[in-house]
Write a protein that holds these residues in place. Sequence first.
Motif, PDB file in Angstrom:
ATOM      1  N   GLY A 111       0.809  -1.215   0.000  1.00 50.32           N
ATOM      2  CA  GLY A 111       0.000   0.000   0.000  1.00 50.32           C
ATOM      3  C   GLY A 111       0.837   1.256   0.000  1.00 50.32           C
ATOM      4  N   LEU A 112       2.145   1.119   0.150  1.00 55.02           N
ATOM      5  CA  LEU A 112       2.997   2.309   0.298  1.00 55.02           C
ATOM      6  C   LEU A 112       3.905   2.527  -0.912  1.00 55.02           C
ATOM      7  CD1 LEU A 112       3.931   1.635   4.006  1.00 55.02           C
ATOM      8  CD2 LEU A 112       2.441   3.439   3.203  1.00 55.02           C
ATOM      9  N   TYR A 140       2.960   3.463  -4.026  1.00 49.96           N
ATOM     10  CA  TYR A 140       2.436   4.283  -5.106  1.00 49.96           C
ATOM     11  C   TYR A 140       2.823   5.736  -4.949  1.00 49.96           C
ATOM     12  CZ  TYR A 140       0.012   0.034  -5.995  1.00 49.96           C
ATOM     13  OH  TYR A 140      -0.254  -1.276  -6.254  1.00 49.96           O
ATOM     14  N   ASN A 161       1.384   8.284  -6.189  1.00 49.63           N
ATOM     15  CA  ASN A 161       0.259   9.073  -6.655  1.00 49.63           C
ATOM     16  C   ASN A 161      -0.808   9.108  -5.590  1.00 49.63           C
ATOM     17  OD1 ASN A 161      -0.259  10.567  -8.943  1.00 49.63           O
ATOM     18  ND2 ASN A 161       0.259   8.807 -10.235  1.00 49.63           N
ATOM     19  N   TRP A 162      -1.806   9.932  -5.809  1.00 51.09           N
ATOM     20  CA  TRP A 162      -2.821  10.070  -4.766  1.00 51.09           C
ATOM     21  C   TRP A 162      -3.629   8.795  -4.576  1.00 51.09           C
ATOM     22  CZ3 TRP A 162      -7.773   9.086  -6.072  1.00 51.09           C
ATOM     23  CH2 TRP A 162      -8.075   9.122  -7.439  1.00 51.09           C
ATOM     24  N   GLY A 190      -2.711   6.003  -4.316  1.00 50.47           N
ATOM     25  CA  GLY A 190      -2.064   5.139  -3.335  1.00 50.47           C
ATOM     26  C   GLY A 190      -2.808   5.140  -2.014  1.00 50.47           C
ATOM     27  N   GLY A 191      -3.441   6.263  -1.684  1.00 51.64           N
ATOM     28  CA  GLY A 191      -4.207   6.356  -0.442  1.00 51.64           C
ATOM     29  C   GLY A 191      -5.356   5.378  -0.415  1.00 51.64           C
ATOM     30  N   VAL A 192      -6.051   5.292  -1.579  1.00 53.82           N
ATOM     31  CA  VAL A 192      -7.191   4.376  -1.644  1.00 53.82           C
ATOM     32  C   VAL A 192      -6.710   2.941  -1.519  1.00 53.82           C
ATOM     33  CG1 VAL A 192      -9.180   3.703  -3.019  1.00 53.82           C
ATOM     34  CG2 VAL A 192      -8.335   6.044  -3.130  1.00 53.82           C
ATOM     35  N   LEU A 218      -4.005   2.007  -0.098  1.00 53.42           N
ATOM     36  CA  LEU A 218      -3.554   1.831   1.286  1.00 53.42           C
ATOM     37  C   LEU A 218      -4.734   1.521   2.198  1.00 53.42           C
ATOM     38  CD1 LEU A 218      -1.188   1.914   3.201  1.00 53.42           C
ATOM     39  CD2 LEU A 218      -1.572   4.339   3.516  1.00 53.42           C
ATOM     40  N   TRP A 219      -5.886   2.149   1.880  1.00 50.76           N
ATOM     41  CA  TRP A 219      -7.084   1.914   2.691  1.00 50.76           C
ATOM     42  C   TRP A 219      -7.452   0.431   2.677  1.00 50.76           C
ATOM     43  CZ3 TRP A 219     -12.239   0.897   0.745  1.00 50.76           C
ATOM     44  CH2 TRP A 219     -13.230   0.973   1.726  1.00 50.76           C
ATOM     45  N   ASN A 267      -0.569   9.912   1.329  1.00 43.86           N
ATOM     46  CA  ASN A 267      -1.374   8.714   1.075  1.00 43.86           C
ATOM     47  C   ASN A 267      -1.926   8.162   2.371  1.00 43.86           C
ATOM     48  OD1 ASN A 267      -1.084   8.856  -1.613  1.00 43.86           O
ATOM     49  ND2 ASN A 267       0.391   7.186  -1.811  1.00 43.86           N
ATOM     50  N   CYS A 268      -1.103   8.158   3.399  1.00 41.63           N
ATOM     51  CA  CYS A 268      -1.562   7.667   4.696  1.00 41.63           C
ATOM     52  C   CYS A 268      -2.728   8.511   5.186  1.00 41.63           C
ATOM     53  CB  CYS A 268      -0.439   7.726   5.724  1.00 41.63           C
ATOM     54  SG  CYS A 268       0.705   6.370   5.579  1.00 41.63           S
ATOM     55  N   ILE A 306      -4.733  10.296   3.366  1.00 40.81           N
ATOM     56  CA  ILE A 306      -5.916  10.051   2.520  1.00 40.81           C
ATOM     57  C   ILE A 306      -6.641   8.808   3.010  1.00 40.81           C
ATOM     58  CG2 ILE A 306      -6.667   9.351   0.213  1.00 40.81           C
ATOM     59  CD1 ILE A 306      -4.384  11.129  -0.888  1.00 40.81           C
ATOM     60  N   ALA A 307      -5.848   7.734   3.246  1.00 44.57           N
ATOM     61  CA  ALA A 307      -6.456   6.488   3.722  1.00 44.57           C
ATOM     62  C   ALA A 307      -7.143   6.721   5.056  1.00 44.57           C
ATOM     63  CB  ALA A 307      -5.390   5.416   3.852  1.00 44.57           C
ATOM     64  N   ILE A 351     -10.419   8.256   4.429  1.00 45.73           N
ATOM     65  CA  ILE A 351     -11.410   7.282   3.978  1.00 45.73           C
ATOM     66  C   ILE A 351     -11.888   6.460   5.180  1.00 45.73           C
ATOM     67  CG2 ILE A 351     -11.901   5.438   2.333  1.00 45.73           C
ATOM     68  CD1 ILE A 351      -9.618   6.410   0.670  1.00 45.73           C
ATOM     69  N   TYR A 352     -10.967   6.191   6.107  1.00 42.83           N
ATOM     70  CA  TYR A 352     -11.383   5.444   7.293  1.00 42.83           C
ATOM     71  C   TYR A 352     -12.341   6.250   8.155  1.00 42.83           C
ATOM     72  CZ  TYR A 352      -8.987   1.100   6.760  1.00 42.83           C
ATOM     73  OH  TYR A 352      -8.647  -0.126   6.305  1.00 42.83           O
TER      74      TYR A 352
END
Lengths: 846, 95
Positions: free
Chosen positions: A769-770, A772, A774-775, A777-779, A781-782, B66-67, B69-70, B73-74
């Motif tokens: 999850g880490l 990417y 690009n943005w 990557g957050g999704v 990572l989720w 990214n963290c 952002i995740a 979403i959480y």
Amino acid sequence: MGSLFRSEEMTLCQLFLQSEAAYACVSELGELGLVQFRDLNPDVNAFQRKFVNEVRRCDEMERKLRYLEKEIKKDGIPMLDTGESPEAPQPREMIDLEATFEKLENELREVNQNAEALKRNFLELTELKHILRKTQIFFDEAEHGGVVSQMADPNREEEQVTLLGEEGLRAGGQALKLGFVAGVILRERIPAFERMLWRACRGNVFLRQAEIETPLEDPSTGDQVFKSVFIIFFQGDQLKTRVKKICEGFRATLYPCPEAPADRREMAMGVMTRIEDLNTVLGQTQDHRHRVLVAAAKNIKNWFVKVRKIKAIYHTLNLFNLDVTQKCLIAECWVPVLDIETIQLALRRGTERSGSSVPPILNRMETFEDPPTYNRTNKFTKGFQALIDAYGVASYREMNPAPYTIITFPFLFAVMFGDTGHGMIMALFGGWMVLKEKPLAAKKSDNEIWNIFFGGRYIVFLMGLFSMYTGFIYNDFFSKSLNIFGTYWKVNYNWTTVSSLPSLQLDPNGTDYLQRPYPIGMDPVWQLSENKIVFLNSYKMKISIIFGVIHMIFGVVVGLWNHMYFKKRINVICDFIPQMIFLLFLFFYMVLLMFIKWIKYAPTNEEINGPYCAPSVLITFINMVLFKANVAPSEVCDPWMFSGQLGVQRALLILAVLCIPWMLFAKPFLLMRNMKSKMHQQLNNHGTENGDVEGGAGAVQQNAGTVQGGHKEEEQHDIGEIFVHQSIHTIEYVLGSVSHTASYLRLWALSLAHAQLSEVLWNMVMRNGLRYENWYGGVILWVVFALWAVLTVGILVLMEGLSAFLHTLRLHWVEFQSKFYMGAGYTFQPFSFEIILDSAQATVED
Amino acid sequence: MKICGPKYALCGLVLSTWGIIQLVLMGAFFFIRSVALIEDVPVSEFTSLNEFYTKIDAGYTQNAFNCWIAACIYIVTFLLSGHQFYVNSRSSLSV
């Protein structure tokens, strides 16, 4: 409050109860739950006892209550459970209760019977309704076809109706009677039914069928069943009987169906009105039943408690002896010595309640029997005591390992499970269970796994906290290190060196290291190093052995407390001292070597005390046992850690080995000598006591002497047995010390496995999850985080936790307890309403 | 509107609480360039020290965002499962 370290002191008591007061007294004792009654009529079977009638009445009441409960559950009416426990009612109230239950049961049975009859009636009517409706379709179809339209012509005689109509008659056919039957059958029987009809009637019948869409309720079982309507056309009486037989065989219900459409319509109307009526009556019956059950549901738990208490009291009274005068009952019971006062108070209360004037008598008795083991526990120690008792209940007054287990168990677990993150999850879960203790306990879940976790909530909580601590020392937080104090290592290489070489070393003897250790735990720099595992292995193996040896030495010391308490000096001399010497001289010496190595050798020292010259502890130990000298890696080094080590080692080894024959032979010889001297004394006594007037005690001894003399062979046998027993004991201890010490290495092995597994999980899952840049990557990572979290809990916390738990359990049961624990006792099972009600509840829910 | 049962809702609540806390912290650690997380930073080929620094810097910042952002979403997941939990607990009371 009794001692936590040993089981409670118990005494056998005789209890004289006046017949009238017995019931009330036993009821009070049941509320107290501190007395274990012994069966005084073991050879009398259950049906010949005094209060068998009362017990039977209680059984009957319980059966009625269970019936009521079943009905209540069937209707889904909530049962009021206040959780309170009413006192056992007086015996005369039993009749009232019986009458109430009898009335309720009869009423309910009647209602149920009526309801069933009504339902059967209702079913028949609905089936008839469906038949009329479906057959109407068949007949309508037929009419449109115009072939058999004449069949139901009311103007004609039956005999005149022909299958082929007028044309058939004209063509020379015979006028035939065409009949039909209609009925309802279970849908799954249709194919077989059809085939049977075809075969038995040689294809001369005509079957039409249609499915009833809505399921019908079977009145006897209450199940929903699917059925089909059928109609069979045939010709002639013979076929008719045959068809009816087949229908009977297939359990089909036949209904009369008028032939004329007008009759059918009229019948359908009649059926509809009757269904309407039945529906209202059924509704009223249901209402009545519901009212009865709701009224019963309010009290049912209360009643159950009362009846079970009465039953338990009479059951206990059955264990008592009846005095010759029939005026009083005699009971024998085990009681904790400290609680005699409370028990006497309870007995007095019972007497007052029954209005009797004669107080009950509680009499202490002397006995040679082993008393039961009673460890008083609270909600915190209960779980730990359960772990010990699962191995074996302690012998009476033996040292109880549970108090030490409270600390050693979570600690040894944590050594294997060292990760702050995983420990935190475990501690949060345990802490939640501890905080929400009361509401969770009140739920009384019957989920076995949940009950195991909940029963061990304090263990789980402590294991979690200890794991957080060891994780902090190992500097592992979900396999990542925390750099709290700043690392004490420094990289002094320049860019060209770093970019050209794949791996570099940091010299601890230079500017790379600050020459001071990290304040607490592992330096975080190790997380990024190549040789992390090598470094940690050396450290973890050593501490495993150190903990293990200390744990085992402690076990032997606990054994000493046992010997001292039971005043067995012979065991101190022949068991404890050689065991201790063996353990200290071999294994504790090895522990000392580890400390010497840690202190004496360092990279900053001159070479003779540097890392290159440091002798391996394991090799040194093996050489010591094999009587060999150490070999230095080169001339510069000294093969020994201290001067005279070889001599010291040899002396230690010889002394330790000498302990083996000491353990093996000393005790049997001493016992034999004691026995011989005793025999001499007895013989002497025998001589002098002839004609002695005051031979009270002597006579007994004399008797014993002759008995022993008469069993000389058995004595020989005893000596042999002692030898065998002692040799087994010795071999077990000597071999055990070696294998148990090695066994403690599991602390290192599991800790390594756990750390590696969590690191692999991070690298294989979380890193995905880490990656990417690009943005989105957050999704990703989720999603990846959820996967990682589930795997962390499932594999690392649950499965690894279970495995570490089992290994810890083994270390306690085998490695620790084998040093002192007999575990040959039996548990104290007091007569307590609480326990009886709980177990009754549990069996009902099963 | 009911989507899932009470157990899934509770599971979602616990998971998202954990996710929010851990991802916010991880984001912060990436943001302050924690060395412990260097192996998780994506870095492609580099030839000079300066290039390495710019790349690793960008990687750290990207991972931090990214963290977060995740984590955001959480937060949504948390609200969603919280709503489901509420709906479930209310429906179980009304029975």
